[in-house]
Design a protein around this motif. Structure first.
Motif, PDB file in Angstrom:
ATOM      1  N   ILE A 112       0.862  -1.174   0.000  1.00 37.84           N
ATOM      2  CA  ILE A 112       0.000   0.000   0.000  1.00 37.84           C
ATOM      3  C   ILE A 112       0.904   1.231   0.000  1.00 37.84           C
ATOM      4  O   ILE A 112       1.652   1.468   0.957  1.00 37.84           O
ATOM      5  CB  ILE A 112      -0.924   0.054   1.230  1.00 37.84           C
ATOM      6  CG1 ILE A 112      -1.805  -1.192   1.312  1.00 37.84           C
ATOM      7  CG2 ILE A 112      -1.807   1.314   1.173  1.00 37.84           C
ATOM      8  CD1 ILE A 112      -2.602  -1.304   2.608  1.00 37.84           C
ATOM      9  N   ASP A 113       0.860   1.999  -1.084  1.00 37.27           N
ATOM     10  CA  ASP A 113       1.583   3.266  -1.143  1.00 37.27           C
ATOM     11  C   ASP A 113       0.636   4.374  -0.679  1.00 37.27           C
ATOM     12  O   ASP A 113      -0.516   4.421  -1.110  1.00 37.27           O
ATOM     13  CB  ASP A 113       2.041   3.549  -2.570  1.00 37.27           C
ATOM     14  CG  ASP A 113       3.137   2.598  -3.012  1.00 37.27           C
ATOM     15  OD1 ASP A 113       4.299   2.845  -2.672  1.00 37.27           O
ATOM     16  OD2 ASP A 113       2.813   1.595  -3.692  1.00 37.27           O
ATOM     17  N   PHE A 114       1.116   5.246   0.192  1.00 35.84           N
ATOM     18  CA  PHE A 114       0.249   6.291   0.727  1.00 35.84           C
ATOM     19  C   PHE A 114       0.951   7.644   0.689  1.00 35.84           C
ATOM     20  O   PHE A 114       2.183   7.724   0.734  1.00 35.84           O
ATOM     21  CB  PHE A 114      -0.191   5.967   2.162  1.00 35.84           C
ATOM     22  CG  PHE A 114       0.937   5.812   3.142  1.00 35.84           C
ATOM     23  CD1 PHE A 114       1.457   6.910   3.826  1.00 35.84           C
ATOM     24  CD2 PHE A 114       1.490   4.561   3.396  1.00 35.84           C
ATOM     25  CE1 PHE A 114       2.493   6.772   4.731  1.00 35.84           C
ATOM     26  CE2 PHE A 114       2.542   4.412   4.295  1.00 35.84           C
ATOM     27  CZ  PHE A 114       3.039   5.518   4.967  1.00 35.84           C
ATOM     28  N   ARG A 115       0.142   8.697   0.586  1.00 35.71           N
ATOM     29  CA  ARG A 115       0.692  10.052   0.640  1.00 35.71           C
ATOM     30  C   ARG A 115      -0.346  10.988   1.232  1.00 35.71           C
ATOM     31  O   ARG A 115      -1.566  10.795   1.057  1.00 35.71           O
ATOM     32  CB  ARG A 115       1.112  10.541  -0.748  1.00 35.71           C
ATOM     33  CG  ARG A 115      -0.035  10.795  -1.694  1.00 35.71           C
ATOM     34  CD  ARG A 115       0.448  11.284  -3.054  1.00 35.71           C
ATOM     35  NE  ARG A 115      -0.681  11.616  -3.930  1.00 35.71           N
ATOM     36  CZ  ARG A 115      -1.232  12.817  -4.027  1.00 35.71           C
ATOM     37  NH1 ARG A 115      -0.751  13.828  -3.306  1.00 35.71           N
ATOM     38  NH2 ARG A 115      -2.250  13.043  -4.846  1.00 35.71           N
ATOM     39  N   LEU A 116       0.139  11.991   1.931  1.00 38.00           N
ATOM     40  CA  LEU A 116      -0.722  13.011   2.510  1.00 38.00           C
ATOM     41  C   LEU A 116      -1.254  13.916   1.400  1.00 38.00           C
ATOM     42  O   LEU A 116      -0.494  14.393   0.561  1.00 38.00           O
ATOM     43  CB  LEU A 116       0.084  13.838   3.509  1.00 38.00           C
ATOM     44  CG  LEU A 116      -0.659  14.966   4.232  1.00 38.00           C
ATOM     45  CD1 LEU A 116      -1.579  14.402   5.295  1.00 38.00           C
ATOM     46  CD2 LEU A 116       0.343  15.942   4.854  1.00 38.00           C
ATOM     47  N   ILE A 117      -2.576  14.137   1.388  1.00 36.88           N
ATOM     48  CA  ILE A 117      -3.136  15.088   0.430  1.00 36.88           C
ATOM     49  C   ILE A 117      -3.731  16.310   1.136  1.00 36.88           C
ATOM     50  O   ILE A 117      -3.977  17.335   0.514  1.00 36.88           O
ATOM     51  CB  ILE A 117      -4.199  14.430  -0.483  1.00 36.88           C
ATOM     52  CG1 ILE A 117      -5.309  13.763   0.323  1.00 36.88           C
ATOM     53  CG2 ILE A 117      -3.541  13.419  -1.408  1.00 36.88           C
ATOM     54  CD1 ILE A 117      -6.410  13.171  -0.543  1.00 36.88           C
ATOM     55  N   GLN A 118      -3.944  16.201   2.443  1.00 36.95           N
ATOM     56  CA  GLN A 118      -4.441  17.340   3.218  1.00 36.95           C
ATOM     57  C   GLN A 118      -4.286  17.013   4.696  1.00 36.95           C
ATOM     58  O   GLN A 118      -4.457  15.858   5.103  1.00 36.95           O
ATOM     59  CB  GLN A 118      -5.917  17.598   2.897  1.00 36.95           C
ATOM     60  CG  GLN A 118      -6.516  18.820   3.582  1.00 36.95           C
ATOM     61  CD  GLN A 118      -7.986  19.001   3.220  1.00 36.95           C
ATOM     62  OE1 GLN A 118      -8.455  18.506   2.207  1.00 36.95           O
ATOM     63  NE2 GLN A 118      -8.711  19.706   4.061  1.00 36.95           N
ATOM     64  N   GLY A 119      -3.982  18.027   5.523  1.00 37.93           N
ATOM     65  CA  GLY A 119      -3.960  17.753   6.950  1.00 37.93           C
ATOM     66  C   GLY A 119      -2.956  18.558   7.737  1.00 37.93           C
ATOM     67  O   GLY A 119      -2.377  19.527   7.248  1.00 37.93           O
ATOM     68  N   ASP A 120      -2.757  18.132   8.983  1.00 35.14           N
ATOM     69  CA  ASP A 120      -1.985  18.895   9.949  1.00 35.14           C
ATOM     70  C   ASP A 120      -0.497  18.561   9.952  1.00 35.14           C
ATOM     71  O   ASP A 120       0.241  19.088  10.793  1.00 35.14           O
ATOM     72  CB  ASP A 120      -2.555  18.665  11.359  1.00 35.14           C
ATOM     73  CG  ASP A 120      -3.976  19.195  11.484  1.00 35.14           C
ATOM     74  OD1 ASP A 120      -4.277  20.199  10.821  1.00 35.14           O
ATOM     75  OD2 ASP A 120      -4.780  18.600  12.223  1.00 35.14           O
ATOM     76  N   LEU A 121      -0.057  17.679   9.077  1.00 35.39           N
ATOM     77  CA  LEU A 121       1.374  17.432   8.916  1.00 35.39           C
ATOM     78  C   LEU A 121       1.876  18.171   7.689  1.00 35.39           C
ATOM     79  O   LEU A 121       1.113  18.457   6.764  1.00 35.39           O
ATOM     80  CB  LEU A 121       1.656  15.931   8.774  1.00 35.39           C
ATOM     81  CG  LEU A 121       1.308  15.044   9.971  1.00 35.39           C
ATOM     82  CD1 LEU A 121       1.674  13.596   9.672  1.00 35.39           C
ATOM     83  CD2 LEU A 121       1.994  15.516  11.233  1.00 35.39           C
ATOM     84  N   LYS A 122       3.182  18.462   7.676  1.00 35.57           N
ATOM     85  CA  LYS A 122       3.781  19.116   6.516  1.00 35.57           C
ATOM     86  C   LYS A 122       4.057  18.107   5.413  1.00 35.57           C
ATOM     87  O   LYS A 122       3.939  18.406   4.219  1.00 35.57           O
ATOM     88  CB  LYS A 122       5.079  19.805   6.936  1.00 35.57           C
ATOM     89  CG  LYS A 122       5.712  20.669   5.864  1.00 35.57           C
ATOM     90  CD  LYS A 122       6.999  21.299   6.379  1.00 35.57           C
ATOM     91  CE  LYS A 122       6.723  22.225   7.569  1.00 35.57           C
ATOM     92  NZ  LYS A 122       7.990  22.879   8.033  1.00 35.57           N
ATOM     93  N   LEU A 123       4.427  16.880   5.815  1.00 37.43           N
ATOM     94  CA  LEU A 123       4.769  15.830   4.858  1.00 37.43           C
ATOM     95  C   LEU A 123       4.481  14.469   5.466  1.00 37.43           C
ATOM     96  O   LEU A 123       4.776  14.231   6.638  1.00 37.43           O
ATOM     97  CB  LEU A 123       6.258  15.912   4.488  1.00 37.43           C
ATOM     98  CG  LEU A 123       6.841  14.730   3.696  1.00 37.43           C
ATOM     99  CD1 LEU A 123       6.305  14.727   2.268  1.00 37.43           C
ATOM    100  CD2 LEU A 123       8.370  14.785   3.689  1.00 37.43           C
ATOM    101  N   MET A 124       3.882  13.587   4.694  1.00 36.57           N
ATOM    102  CA  MET A 124       3.794  12.176   5.054  1.00 36.57           C
ATOM    103  C   MET A 124       3.615  11.383   3.763  1.00 36.57           C
ATOM    104  O   MET A 124       2.630  11.544   3.049  1.00 36.57           O
ATOM    105  CB  MET A 124       2.639  11.881   6.012  1.00 36.57           C
ATOM    106  CG  MET A 124       2.723  10.450   6.578  1.00 36.57           C
ATOM    107  SD  MET A 124       1.495  10.100   7.852  1.00 36.57           S
ATOM    108  CE  MET A 124       0.030   9.930   6.855  1.00 36.57           C
ATOM    109  N   LYS A 125       4.597  10.555   3.468  1.00 35.69           N
ATOM    110  CA  LYS A 125       4.576   9.778   2.235  1.00 35.69           C
ATOM    111  C   LYS A 125       5.374   8.506   2.460  1.00 35.69           C
ATOM    112  O   LYS A 125       6.480   8.554   2.999  1.00 35.69           O
ATOM    113  CB  LYS A 125       5.186  10.579   1.082  1.00 35.69           C
ATOM    114  CG  LYS A 125       5.199   9.860  -0.240  1.00 35.69           C
ATOM    115  CD  LYS A 125       5.807  10.737  -1.323  1.00 35.69           C
ATOM    116  CE  LYS A 125       5.797  10.024  -2.674  1.00 35.69           C
ATOM    117  NZ  LYS A 125       6.376  10.867  -3.755  1.00 35.69           N
ATOM    118  N   GLY A 126       4.801   7.365   2.059  1.00 33.35           N
ATOM    119  CA  GLY A 126       5.531   6.122   2.270  1.00 33.35           C
ATOM    120  C   GLY A 126       4.783   4.920   1.758  1.00 33.35           C
ATOM    121  O   GLY A 126       3.931   5.024   0.871  1.00 33.35           O
TER     122      GLY A 126
END
Length: 200
Positions: A112-126
C-alpha cells in the motif's frame, strides 16, 4: 496478480542484529528514525490474506489503532482509496489532535503506497509492504510454518500545532504502537477464523 514469493525467516533476518531478530520473534516492532525518514517492521503470526484485510479495514482503524479516534473512507475506486483520520496523542501533558487525509494505492495483498493530500502534517509519504515468511525449526514450533513480515517506510515532517522538537519521538512511538496493534488485530482475527472453521 503474480504470486508473491515466500522468503525464509533466516534469509530475511540475516542483516539484522541478534537483538532485533529476538524482537521480531517476540512479536515486538523494530523502528528506526533518521531525520524525517522512518522505517518499522514486525513479524505477524497470521496469513497474508488476514493481515491484508486488517491493513485495508480503513473504516475501523479507530477500533484497534490506539491513537486513532476517527477513520472514514471518503473515496474508493479501483486500487485507490482516500481516507480521513483524526488522531490524538499526549504531548507534554497536553492532548494534541490532528486530522489528515491520505491517498492509498493498493497492490493487492502485498503493498500500500500512501501520501498526505491534506492535513496537519507538513509531509507524510511512504508505503506498507507485506512479505510472507516461512518459519523453520524451533521457530516453526512456536509460530507455525508461515507468518508475515509487515514493513512500513515513511517520510514525515511536523505541521502547524505540533511541537517540532519532540515530533520525531512522538512519530516513532506511534509507529511502534501501530505496528503492535496491527499484529494483535491480525492475530486475533486469525484465531477467530480458525475457531469458526473448526466449529463449522
Amino acid at each position: 496478480m503474480a504470486q508473491q514469493l515466500t522468503c525464509s525467516f533466516d534469509t530475511l533476518v540475516a542483516s539484522l542484529a541478534p537483538y532485533e531478530q529476538h524482537l521480531l520473534l517476540n512479536r515486538s516492532p523494530i523502528v528506526h528514525a533518521q531525520d524525517d525518514r522512518y522505517s518499522g517492521q514486525i513479524l505477524i503470526p497470521a496469513s497474508q490474506q488476514q493481515v491484508w484485510n486488517v491493513m485495508t479495514d480503513y473504516s475501523n482503524f479507530d477500533q484497534f489503532l490506539p491513537s486513532v479516534k476517527l477513520s472514514r473512507v471518503l473515496e474508493a475506486a479501483g486500487d485507490r482509496t482516500v481516507v480521513e483520520q483524526v488522531s490524538s496523542v499526549k504531548v507534554m501533558l497536553a492532548d494534541v489532535q490532528s486530522r489528515i487525509r491520505t491517498e492509498n494505492i493498493e497492490t493487492p495483498q502485498s503493498r500500500i503506497d500512501f501520501r498526505l493530500i491534506q492535513g496537519d502534517l507538513k509531509l507524510m509519504k511512504g508505503a506498507w509492504t507485506l512479505q510472507p515468511v516461512t518459519m523453520h525449526g524451533t521457530e516453526a514450533d512456536d509460530w507455525g510454518e508461515t507468518a508475515v513480515l509487515l514493513r512500513q517506510t515513511v517520510r514525515a515532517r511536523a505541521g502547524k500545532g505540533w511541537f517540532e522538537g519532540v515530533f520525531s519521538m512522538i512519530f516513532t512511538n506511534s509507529m511502534k504502537e501501530n505496528l503492535t496493534a496491527l499484529c494483535c488485530e491480525s492475530q486475533r482475527r486469525e484465531q477467530h477464523s480458525k475457531k469458526a472453521m473448526v466449529m463449522a
